[in-house]
Design a protein around this motif. Structure first.
Motif, mmCIF file in Angstrom:
data_model
loop_
_atom_site.group_PDB
_atom_site.id
_atom_site.type_symbol
_atom_site.label_atom_id
_atom_site.label_comp_id
_atom_site.label_asym_id
_atom_site.label_seq_id
_atom_site.Cartn_x
_atom_site.Cartn_y
_atom_site.Cartn_z
ATOM 1 N N HIS A 159 0.875 -1.182 0.000
ATOM 2 C CA HIS A 159 0.000 0.000 0.000
ATOM 3 C C HIS A 159 0.911 1.231 0.000
ATOM 4 C CE1 HIS A 159 -3.822 -2.021 0.429
ATOM 5 N NE2 HIS A 159 -3.245 -2.831 1.296
ATOM 6 N N PHE A 160 1.375 1.558 -1.188
ATOM 7 C CA PHE A 160 2.434 2.542 -1.383
ATOM 8 C C PHE A 160 2.142 3.189 -2.729
ATOM 9 C CE2 PHE A 160 6.763 3.625 -2.830
ATOM 10 C CZ PHE A 160 7.299 4.225 -1.707
ATOM 11 N N ARG A 161 1.578 4.409 -2.714
ATOM 12 C CA ARG A 161 1.008 4.898 -3.965
ATOM 13 C C ARG A 161 0.829 6.420 -3.992
ATOM 14 N NH1 ARG A 161 -2.804 1.391 -1.604
ATOM 15 N NH2 ARG A 161 -4.524 2.423 -0.509
ATOM 16 N N ASP A 162 0.372 6.888 -5.148
ATOM 17 C CA ASP A 162 -0.080 8.267 -5.378
ATOM 18 C C ASP A 162 1.068 9.278 -5.357
ATOM 19 O OD1 ASP A 162 -2.472 6.886 -5.130
ATOM 20 O OD2 ASP A 162 -2.855 7.611 -3.105
ATOM 21 N N LYS A 164 3.318 12.429 -5.853
ATOM 22 C CA LYS A 164 3.213 13.843 -6.223
ATOM 23 C C LYS A 164 4.632 14.378 -6.380
ATOM 24 C CE LYS A 164 1.523 17.833 -7.207
ATOM 25 N NZ LYS A 164 0.734 18.724 -6.359
ATOM 26 N N VAL A 165 4.933 14.956 -7.551
ATOM 27 C CA VAL A 165 6.294 15.364 -7.897
ATOM 28 C C VAL A 165 6.355 16.875 -8.078
ATOM 29 C CG1 VAL A 165 8.141 15.110 -9.598
ATOM 30 C CG2 VAL A 165 6.736 13.126 -8.985
ATOM 31 N N TRP A 166 7.421 17.505 -7.601
ATOM 32 C CA TRP A 166 7.656 18.939 -7.785
ATOM 33 C C TRP A 166 9.164 19.182 -7.787
ATOM 34 C CZ3 TRP A 166 6.716 16.603 -3.247
ATOM 35 C CH2 TRP A 166 7.496 16.948 -2.136
ATOM 36 N N LYS A 167 9.556 20.397 -8.136
ATOM 37 C CA LYS A 167 10.964 20.748 -8.117
ATOM 38 C C LYS A 167 11.217 21.806 -7.056
ATOM 39 C CE LYS A 167 14.946 21.737 -11.052
ATOM 40 N NZ LYS A 167 15.449 22.158 -12.375
ATOM 41 N N HIS A 168 12.323 21.620 -6.333
ATOM 42 C CA HIS A 168 12.758 22.596 -5.330
ATOM 43 C C HIS A 168 14.266 22.724 -5.463
ATOM 44 C CE1 HIS A 168 12.814 24.813 -1.521
ATOM 45 N NE2 HIS A 168 13.907 24.125 -1.231
ATOM 46 N N GLY A 169 14.734 23.927 -5.766
ATOM 47 C CA GLY A 169 16.159 24.104 -5.978
ATOM 48 C C GLY A 169 16.621 23.315 -7.189
ATOM 49 N N GLU A 170 17.705 22.590 -7.039
ATOM 50 C CA GLU A 170 18.254 21.832 -8.164
ATOM 51 C C GLU A 170 17.689 20.423 -8.277
ATOM 52 O OE1 GLU A 170 22.438 20.595 -7.658
ATOM 53 O OE2 GLU A 170 22.302 21.416 -5.630
ATOM 54 N N TYR A 171 16.861 20.010 -7.325
ATOM 55 C CA TYR A 171 16.365 18.639 -7.308
ATOM 56 C C TYR A 171 14.854 18.566 -7.540
ATOM 57 C CZ TYR A 171 20.848 17.172 -5.311
ATOM 58 O OH TYR A 171 22.179 16.928 -5.102
ATOM 59 N N PHE A 172 14.445 17.390 -7.992
ATOM 60 C CA PHE A 172 13.034 17.029 -8.019
ATOM 61 C C PHE A 172 12.728 16.218 -6.766
ATOM 62 C CE2 PHE A 172 14.407 17.347 -12.437
ATOM 63 C CZ PHE A 172 13.454 18.208 -12.956
ATOM 64 N N TYR A 173 11.514 16.386 -6.260
ATOM 65 C CA TYR A 173 11.084 15.646 -5.082
ATOM 66 C C TYR A 173 9.763 14.940 -5.366
ATOM 67 C CZ TYR A 173 14.731 18.042 -2.500
ATOM 68 O OH TYR A 173 15.950 18.495 -2.070
ATOM 69 N N MET A 174 9.584 13.815 -4.690
ATOM 70 C CA MET A 174 8.359 13.022 -4.817
ATOM 71 C C MET A 174 7.894 12.638 -3.422
ATOM 72 S SD MET A 174 7.918 9.181 -6.441
ATOM 73 C CE MET A 174 8.311 9.632 -8.127
ATOM 74 N N VAL A 175 6.628 12.884 -3.128
ATOM 75 C CA VAL A 175 6.054 12.411 -1.878
ATOM 76 C C VAL A 175 5.026 11.349 -2.214
ATOM 77 C CG1 VAL A 175 4.251 14.207 -1.734
ATOM 78 C CG2 VAL A 175 5.036 13.073 0.347
ATOM 79 N N ILE A 176 5.040 10.266 -1.447
ATOM 80 C CA ILE A 176 4.172 9.113 -1.708
ATOM 81 C C ILE A 176 3.406 8.764 -0.434
ATOM 82 C CG2 ILE A 176 4.187 6.616 -2.173
ATOM 83 C CD1 ILE A 176 6.333 7.027 -4.191
ATOM 84 N N GLY A 177 2.132 8.404 -0.592
ATOM 85 C CA GLY A 177 1.337 7.913 0.514
ATOM 86 C C GLY A 177 1.659 6.452 0.766
ATOM 87 N N ALA A 178 1.864 6.095 2.045
ATOM 88 C CA ALA A 178 2.387 4.765 2.336
ATOM 89 C C ALA A 178 1.796 4.194 3.617
ATOM 90 C CB ALA A 178 3.908 4.829 2.462
ATOM 91 N N GLN A 179 2.020 2.892 3.751
ATOM 92 C CA GLN A 179 1.718 2.166 4.982
ATOM 93 C C GLN A 179 2.991 1.458 5.422
ATOM 94 O OE1 GLN A 179 -0.517 -1.681 5.060
ATOM 95 N NE2 GLN A 179 -2.053 -0.480 6.173
ATOM 96 N N SER A 180 3.448 1.751 6.652
ATOM 97 C CA SER A 180 4.626 1.070 7.182
ATOM 98 C C SER A 180 4.298 -0.380 7.529
ATOM 99 C CB SER A 180 5.134 1.790 8.428
ATOM 100 O OG SER A 180 5.592 3.082 8.091
ATOM 101 N N LYS A 181 5.344 -1.144 7.781
ATOM 102 C CA LYS A 181 5.144 -2.562 8.110
ATOM 103 C C LYS A 181 4.314 -2.737 9.378
ATOM 104 C CE LYS A 181 7.198 -4.667 4.700
ATOM 105 N NZ LYS A 181 8.509 -5.312 4.794
#
Length: 482
Positions: A159-162, A164-181
């Motif tokens: 259960h690791f999905r969705d 969302k990608v954006w750029k900040h400074g020189e890098y791209f970042y991605m945040v994902i919705g997740a469920q830990s073990k």
């Protein structure tokens, strides 16, 4: 012999044509909201302004009014008012998405649109795998899957999905919705220099991260963005227990406000606040446009909650999108207002200035119908309970003694039960109400609070009335909407 992608697309288009007349005959078909041409619509995806045009993709099952192997449907608009439906953007036709092209986002880089989504895969025992996939488009109309760019880290369940990608400074970042073990929800951050190779930075919010000891068993549809100098994390946690008048829906959608330190990967934030106090609102997604506005659209629905009872199902479709809303940060709280362009929907209007409301419900000329906008301004501090009765089916009630605002409606499940949703409200100053054939969106005090819901009155019921337990003076405007 056509390949699987072509077969799936052809089958979907056949469903659209097969049921076109059935869908269009539904009196609850909305007049000015985004809807599926047939079948089930859910999460907004890939919301972006690209080369001057707004693109809104959406989760779509064209074959049933139930959840299943999802496609990405596609709308575009030049003005956020008039939407054009396009060919399918993504079909679940590859080994990494054969059970659904799940939710994701879009980003523009060097003149190219990139989509990121979760490929959902299940085996014969219903065990799940998830893959984060990148798609490329030069024109916003033709889409090429480039393949898997991120596989499941060992710290999380499938259960690791969705993404969302954006750029900040020189890098791209991605945040994902997740469920830990340990089966708790998280928002997980990744970094890339090229959109293809992603480094796992770890969870930035969730159970046992920051202020949350426990906050649901899964976080969906995260969206992290700068708003007036603060970093706002929007997400949809599953598994929250009701708390007083809050968290009354099966699943919630809301946000926290704080500041992300990109170097230390530490996100300090405040408490969770629901974005919408109504019955149907979930999985919102935002974008920023060339005017610098942060605009949000949500799913005017909820997963799993009594979906088999909606009256539209007999007409072979279900669910819609909310109106696009501009976000602002006011004293640490996210305010939402319908985008300015929605005034283009207005037709003939009326204005009743400084009218007195009393115990007897009053109707006003021109303030009636099933497709209209109503603006109400209070001229003095409200000291008596005030009610707006809508189409003999729903009520908006403000009680200044208890400092509570309420939306109630007759349940679409049995047609009898009265359901209620509340928020705390110190003072009522204004209301902006959008009524469509089977929906209502209420913006209180310039977006301080919002209520969204589906409503299914009798189609002949178009009356709207106003009352107060004592004398209250207000100004009421209304417009027919096209």
């Amino acid at each position: 012999m056509p390949d699987l992608d072509q077969q799936l697309r052809s089958q979907a288009y056949e469903e659209v044509e097969k049921y076109k007349k059935v869908v269009q005959a539904d009196p609850y078909r909305l007049a000015y909201h985004v809807m599926p041409p047939v079948g089930l619509l859910n999460d907004p995806n890939g919301f972006i302004q690209f080369k001057g045009v707004y693109h809104l993709f959406y989760q779509w099952n064209p074959f049933k009014t139930e959840h299943g192997a999802k496609f990405w449907g596609h709308y575009s608009s030049k003005d956020l008012v008039n939407w054009e439906h396009h060919d399918i953007a993504l079909a679940p036709s590859d080994w990494f998405d054969k059970n659904g092209c799940y939710s994701g986002s879009a980003i523009e880089h060097d003149g190219t649109m990139y989509l990121f989504y979760t490929g959902n895969v299940k085996d014969e025992n219903n065990n799940r795998e998830s893959y984060q996939v990148m798609v490329e488009s030069k024109d916003g109309q033709h889409f090429e899957k480039k393949g898997v760019v991120l596989r499941l880290p060992k710290e999380y369940t499938p259960h690791f999905r969705d993404p969302k990608v954006w750029k900040h400074g020189e890098y791209f970042y991605m945040v994902i919705g997740a469920q830990s073990k340990d089966e708790t929800g998280k928002a997980v951050l990744f970094r890339s220099s090229n959109l293809e190779n992603w480094e796992h930075l770890g969870p930035i919010a969730g159970a046992h991260v920051g202020i949350f000891e426990d906050f649901g068993y899964m976080w969906e549809c995260p969206d992290l963005f700068d708003l007036d100098g603060q970093d706002v994390l929007v997400f949809s946690p599953q598994g929250l227990e009701p708390s007083g008048i809050y968290y009354q829906n099966l699943y919630q959608a809301g946000y926290v406000v704080g500041k992300l330190d990109y170097d230390s990967v530490e996100y300090k934030h405040g408490e969770f606040i629901e974005l919408d106090r109504g019955f149907e609102f979930y999985a919102p997604q935002t974008t920023v446009d060339d005017k610098g506005r942060r605009i949000m659209i949500g799913w005017l629905g909820l997963p799993e909650e009594r979906e088999d009872a909606h009256p539209t199902i007999e007409h072979k479709w279900i669910h819609a999108m909310t109106l696009p809303r501009e976000l602002k940060l006011v004293d640490g709280k996210v305010y939402q207002l319908p985008v300015e362009e929605l005034k283009e929907l207005r037709g003939e209007g009326v204005k009743h200035e400084a009218v007195e409301l009393g115990n007897k419900a009053q109707a006003f000329k021109g303030v009636e119908g099933d497709v209209l906008e109503i603006n109400l301004e209070t001229l003095e501090t409200i000291t008596n309970a005030m009610t707006i009765h809508i189409r003999n089916h729903a009520n908006l009630v403000y009680n200044p003694t208890d400092k509570l605002f309420k939306l109630d409606r007759i349940s679409y499940v049995d047609g009898e039960t009265v359901e209620e949703r509340f928020c705390h409200l110190h003072q009522l100053k204004s209301l902006r109400i959008f009524i469509d054939t089977s929906s209502i969106e209420v913006f209180i005090n310039e977006g301080e609070e919002v209520f969204t819901a589906r409503i299914y009155p009798d189609v002949e019921e178009k009356g709207i009335s106003f009352a107060a337990e004592g004398t209250e003076k207000v100004t009421i405007e209304a417009w027919e909407l096209r």
